[in-house]
Design a protein around this motif. Sequence first.
Motif, PDB file in Angstrom:
ATOM      1  N   LEU A 275       0.828  -1.209   0.000  1.00  0.00           N
ATOM      2  CA  LEU A 275       0.000   0.000   0.000  1.00  0.00           C
ATOM      3  C   LEU A 275       0.864   1.262   0.000  1.00  0.00           C
ATOM      4  CD1 LEU A 275      -2.838  -0.973   2.515  1.00  0.00           C
ATOM      5  CD2 LEU A 275      -3.046  -0.688   0.044  1.00  0.00           C
ATOM      6  N   SER A 276       2.010   1.187   0.645  1.00  0.00           N
ATOM      7  CA  SER A 276       2.891   2.359   0.709  1.00  0.00           C
ATOM      8  C   SER A 276       3.439   2.763  -0.647  1.00  0.00           C
ATOM      9  CB  SER A 276       4.063   2.082   1.675  1.00  0.00           C
ATOM     10  OG  SER A 276       3.603   1.954   2.998  1.00  0.00           O
ATOM     11  N   THR A 277       3.412   1.838  -1.587  1.00  0.00           N
ATOM     12  CA  THR A 277       3.890   2.179  -2.936  1.00  0.00           C
ATOM     13  C   THR A 277       2.795   2.801  -3.796  1.00  0.00           C
ATOM     14  OG1 THR A 277       3.331   0.020  -3.934  1.00  0.00           O
ATOM     15  CG2 THR A 277       5.466   0.202  -2.818  1.00  0.00           C
ATOM     16  N   GLN A 278       1.552   2.778  -3.309  1.00  0.00           N
ATOM     17  CA  GLN A 278       0.425   3.179  -4.145  1.00  0.00           C
ATOM     18  C   GLN A 278      -0.239   4.482  -3.719  1.00  0.00           C
ATOM     19  OE1 GLN A 278      -0.240   1.134  -6.898  1.00  0.00           O
ATOM     20  NE2 GLN A 278       1.666   0.247  -6.125  1.00  0.00           N
ATOM     21  N   TYR A 279       0.027   4.942  -2.493  1.00  0.00           N
ATOM     22  CA  TYR A 279      -0.690   6.098  -1.965  1.00  0.00           C
ATOM     23  C   TYR A 279       0.279   7.115  -1.370  1.00  0.00           C
ATOM     24  CZ  TYR A 279      -4.791   3.183  -2.537  1.00  0.00           C
ATOM     25  OH  TYR A 279      -5.772   2.400  -3.079  1.00  0.00           O
ATOM     26  N   GLU A 280      -0.198   8.365  -1.284  1.00  0.00           N
ATOM     27  CA  GLU A 280       0.592   9.406  -0.619  1.00  0.00           C
ATOM     28  C   GLU A 280       0.550   9.238   0.899  1.00  0.00           C
ATOM     29  OE1 GLU A 280       0.396  13.609  -2.409  1.00  0.00           O
ATOM     30  OE2 GLU A 280      -1.527  12.703  -2.943  1.00  0.00           O
ATOM     31  N   PHE A 281      -0.626   8.866   1.395  1.00  0.00           N
ATOM     32  CA  PHE A 281      -0.808   8.735   2.835  1.00  0.00           C
ATOM     33  C   PHE A 281      -1.480   7.401   3.148  1.00  0.00           C
ATOM     34  CE2 PHE A 281      -0.763  13.295   2.023  1.00  0.00           C
ATOM     35  CZ  PHE A 281       0.189  13.727   2.948  1.00  0.00           C
ATOM     36  N   LEU A 282      -0.958   6.751   4.171  1.00  0.00           N
ATOM     37  CA  LEU A 282      -1.508   5.495   4.655  1.00  0.00           C
ATOM     38  C   LEU A 282      -1.795   5.672   6.141  1.00  0.00           C
ATOM     39  CD1 LEU A 282      -2.186   2.501   4.247  1.00  0.00           C
ATOM     40  CD2 LEU A 282       0.236   1.974   4.560  1.00  0.00           C
ATOM     41  N   VAL A 283      -3.078   5.626   6.523  1.00  0.00           N
ATOM     42  CA  VAL A 283      -3.491   5.788   7.911  1.00  0.00           C
ATOM     43  C   VAL A 283      -3.838   4.419   8.472  1.00  0.00           C
ATOM     44  CG1 VAL A 283      -5.087   6.926   9.502  1.00  0.00           C
ATOM     45  CG2 VAL A 283      -4.352   8.104   7.407  1.00  0.00           C
ATOM     46  N   VAL A 284      -3.328   4.110   9.665  1.00  0.00           N
ATOM     47  CA  VAL A 284      -3.524   2.788  10.264  1.00  0.00           C
ATOM     48  C   VAL A 284      -4.207   2.951  11.617  1.00  0.00           C
ATOM     49  CG1 VAL A 284      -2.419   0.649  11.004  1.00  0.00           C
ATOM     50  CG2 VAL A 284      -1.418   1.981   9.120  1.00  0.00           C
ATOM     51  N   ASP A 285      -5.380   2.340  11.741  1.00  0.00           N
ATOM     52  CA  ASP A 285      -6.067   2.280  13.029  1.00  0.00           C
ATOM     53  C   ASP A 285      -5.649   0.991  13.731  1.00  0.00           C
ATOM     54  OD1 ASP A 285      -7.782   3.019  15.079  1.00  0.00           O
ATOM     55  OD2 ASP A 285      -9.503   1.990  14.200  1.00  0.00           O
ATOM     56  N   THR A 286      -5.436   1.045  15.036  1.00  0.00           N
ATOM     57  CA  THR A 286      -4.858  -0.084  15.755  1.00  0.00           C
ATOM     58  C   THR A 286      -5.737  -0.509  16.933  1.00  0.00           C
ATOM     59  OG1 THR A 286      -3.556   1.434  17.131  1.00  0.00           O
ATOM     60  CG2 THR A 286      -2.493   0.544  15.149  1.00  0.00           C
ATOM     61  N   PRO A 287      -5.554  -1.742  17.407  1.00  0.00           N
ATOM     62  CA  PRO A 287      -6.278  -2.204  18.593  1.00  0.00           C
ATOM     63  C   PRO A 287      -5.635  -1.635  19.858  1.00  0.00           C
ATOM     64  CG  PRO A 287      -4.784  -3.909  17.845  1.00  0.00           C
ATOM     65  CD  PRO A 287      -4.692  -2.802  16.836  1.00  0.00           C
ATOM     66  N   PRO A 288      -6.323  -1.703  20.994  1.00  0.00           N
ATOM     67  CA  PRO A 288      -5.761  -1.165  22.246  1.00  0.00           C
ATOM     68  C   PRO A 288      -4.777  -2.123  22.898  1.00  0.00           C
ATOM     69  CG  PRO A 288      -7.968  -1.997  22.639  1.00  0.00           C
ATOM     70  CD  PRO A 288      -7.725  -2.141  21.167  1.00  0.00           C
ATOM     71  N   THR A 289      -3.689  -2.369  22.211  1.00  0.00           N
ATOM     72  CA  THR A 289      -2.675  -3.280  22.717  1.00  0.00           C
ATOM     73  C   THR A 289      -1.353  -2.964  22.031  1.00  0.00           C
ATOM     74  OG1 THR A 289      -2.132  -5.620  23.061  1.00  0.00           O
ATOM     75  CG2 THR A 289      -3.151  -5.028  20.969  1.00  0.00           C
ATOM     76  N   LEU A 290      -0.305  -3.632  22.459  1.00  0.00           N
ATOM     77  CA  LEU A 290       1.004  -3.459  21.830  1.00  0.00           C
ATOM     78  C   LEU A 290       1.500  -4.833  21.392  1.00  0.00           C
ATOM     79  CD1 LEU A 290       3.008  -1.185  21.168  1.00  0.00           C
ATOM     80  CD2 LEU A 290       4.119  -1.588  23.360  1.00  0.00           C
ATOM     81  N   ASP A 291       0.755  -5.434  20.459  1.00  0.00           N
ATOM     82  CA  ASP A 291       1.099  -6.769  19.991  1.00  0.00           C
ATOM     83  C   ASP A 291       1.914  -6.695  18.705  1.00  0.00           C
ATOM     84  OD1 ASP A 291      -0.741  -6.037  18.093  1.00  0.00           O
ATOM     85  OD2 ASP A 291      -2.267  -7.504  18.681  1.00  0.00           O
ATOM     86  N   GLU A 292       2.116  -7.852  18.086  1.00  0.00           N
ATOM     87  CA  GLU A 292       2.968  -7.907  16.882  1.00  0.00           C
ATOM     88  C   GLU A 292       2.391  -7.106  15.733  1.00  0.00           C
ATOM     89  OE1 GLU A 292       5.147 -11.363  15.386  1.00  0.00           O
ATOM     90  OE2 GLU A 292       4.399 -12.442  17.137  1.00  0.00           O
ATOM     91  N   SER A 293       1.068  -7.116  15.584  1.00  0.00           N
ATOM     92  CA  SER A 293       0.465  -6.363  14.485  1.00  0.00           C
ATOM     93  C   SER A 293       0.699  -4.868  14.658  1.00  0.00           C
ATOM     94  CB  SER A 293      -1.033  -6.660  14.388  1.00  0.00           C
ATOM     95  OG  SER A 293      -1.728  -6.194  15.532  1.00  0.00           O
ATOM     96  N   VAL A 294       0.578  -4.380  15.892  1.00  0.00           N
ATOM     97  CA  VAL A 294       0.807  -2.952  16.161  1.00  0.00           C
ATOM     98  C   VAL A 294       2.279  -2.605  15.974  1.00  0.00           C
ATOM     99  CG1 VAL A 294       0.657  -1.125  17.889  1.00  0.00           C
ATOM    100  CG2 VAL A 294      -1.171  -2.818  17.705  1.00  0.00           C
ATOM    101  N   LEU A 295       3.162  -3.451  16.467  1.00  0.00           N
ATOM    102  CA  LEU A 295       4.595  -3.192  16.307  1.00  0.00           C
ATOM    103  C   LEU A 295       4.980  -3.182  14.827  1.00  0.00           C
ATOM    104  CD1 LEU A 295       6.027  -5.374  19.222  1.00  0.00           C
ATOM    105  CD2 LEU A 295       5.994  -2.881  19.087  1.00  0.00           C
ATOM    106  N   THR A 296       4.355  -4.042  14.040  1.00  0.00           N
ATOM    107  CA  THR A 296       4.625  -4.052  12.600  1.00  0.00           C
ATOM    108  C   THR A 296       4.217  -2.729  11.974  1.00  0.00           C
ATOM    109  OG1 THR A 296       4.282  -6.444  12.502  1.00  0.00           O
ATOM    110  CG2 THR A 296       4.123  -5.240  10.430  1.00  0.00           C
ATOM    111  N   ALA A 297       3.054  -2.213  12.368  1.00  0.00           N
ATOM    112  CA  ALA A 297       2.605  -0.912  11.861  1.00  0.00           C
ATOM    113  C   ALA A 297       3.536   0.201  12.327  1.00  0.00           C
ATOM    114  CB  ALA A 297       1.175  -0.635  12.315  1.00  0.00           C
ATOM    115  N   LEU A 298       3.956   0.149  13.577  1.00  0.00           N
ATOM    116  CA  LEU A 298       4.860   1.176  14.104  1.00  0.00           C
ATOM    117  C   LEU A 298       6.186   1.182  13.342  1.00  0.00           C
ATOM    118  CD1 LEU A 298       4.234   0.748  17.938  1.00  0.00           C
ATOM    119  CD2 LEU A 298       3.453   2.628  16.492  1.00  0.00           C
ATOM    120  N   ASP A 299       6.665  -0.015  12.992  1.00  0.00           N
ATOM    121  CA  ASP A 299       7.926  -0.109  12.245  1.00  0.00           C
ATOM    122  C   ASP A 299       7.823   0.559  10.882  1.00  0.00           C
ATOM    123  OD1 ASP A 299       9.286  -1.444  14.219  1.00  0.00           O
ATOM    124  OD2 ASP A 299       8.892  -3.434  13.419  1.00  0.00           O
ATOM    125  N   ARG A 300       6.627   0.580  10.308  1.00  0.00           N
ATOM    126  CA  ARG A 300       6.418   1.181   8.989  1.00  0.00           C
ATOM    127  C   ARG A 300       6.041   2.665   9.070  1.00  0.00           C
ATOM    128  NH1 ARG A 300       8.441  -1.215   4.580  1.00  0.00           N
ATOM    129  NH2 ARG A 300       8.643  -3.422   5.067  1.00  0.00           N
TER     130      ARG A 300
END
Length: 413
Positions: A275-300
Amino acid sequence: MGDTPTSYRRGVARCACANHPHGLQVEAGPMPTILVCDTSSELAEAVTGAAAGIDNTSVLHHEGLPDAVAQLTLGNAQVLLVGPSVPLDGAFEAARAVRDSGCAGNVLLMVTELGNALLRDAMRSGVSDVINTDATKEELETCLRDAIAISLRQPTVADADVGSKADVITVFSTKGGVGKTVVATNIAVALAKEGRSVALVDLDLQFGDVGIMLGLEPTQTIMGAVQSAERLDAAMLDGFLVDHSSGLRVLLAPVQPEDAEMVTASRIDRILRLLSTQYEFLVVDTPPTLDESVLTALDRSTRVIAITMMDIASIKNSRISLQKLKQLGYNGSLVEVMLNRADSKVYLRPESVEEAIGAPIKYRLPSDAQIPRAVNKGLPVVVESPRSQPARVLTATAKAIIAAREEAKTSVA
């Protein structure tokens, strides 16, 4: 093999291998080899017939699964098709062994009856595709062709970080009920209203509400992208996004909470990268936790908006989570704090919140009855009540994000 292909996507029976409209082309190189593991030689004969349309491809029949796995991991074959006579536990164990080996080979599974639970177990084990025994010869050929192409292909621009062009804004909090989804959806829509190309990803995989907030039907969800596994490319991923009237494209969370288990961190990373190659802005909504999915989003992420509120529980969670982010290497320039309900009369001042969490508040979102009214209508407040104070703050936030991007582009130039 019959005329009715069956695989699973959004509860609809169809052949997962046929999701790519044109199929991937096999790169020139070594002769592709397909291993067929089944007690019956009939499946190997059917695969040989289907593979006849794939240039220079050989098919070998193996009754022993360990030997077939060894050949695949050694690079002596590109695809292992495990037949319906092999017990599922053994097939899943073989797929895990291939995945853990790090080899480029792909494991396909053929079954007589396909259901949700089986598909989840298969994907978690590392199976690339699940095919029903009723698949046609043409559909089986497409599956085999795609699996071979993935095994032989070289990394493309879309796979590489150098192709990334999006600013990735992750909206974050380890406490529920602080307004993450309201902020994420409204910022995304506000960016789109400014004429920017924007995608919004709902990573609250069990109980995501992005669709409700935007009044969208889950005709497509992230599950389609996950089930496409390694065949997923930018063009295919685009088909799983839902259109919003603002021009925003949205990748919705799964409909069923149990499907969240299939959305692994590696698949999230691939989705965000594409998605980062296709758009100017990528907004990510996250769950109320600090799990692997959230850390993956944070890394990006190029920007993290951490949401807090004027209550002791939110302040405590924000202090701990912000400290944790620093420990994990997410520096202060990446993380910005938004105080929701900043004008609440609760014997606390914003300055006290800043002192307690150890970080400055960049954005202050006031309370307003227009927000719950807009939510109940399935409309962003920036659309429903654009002159309201919350809408003005959220629109100003979006404009600040755009300005920062333009400034960064100018400084680079």
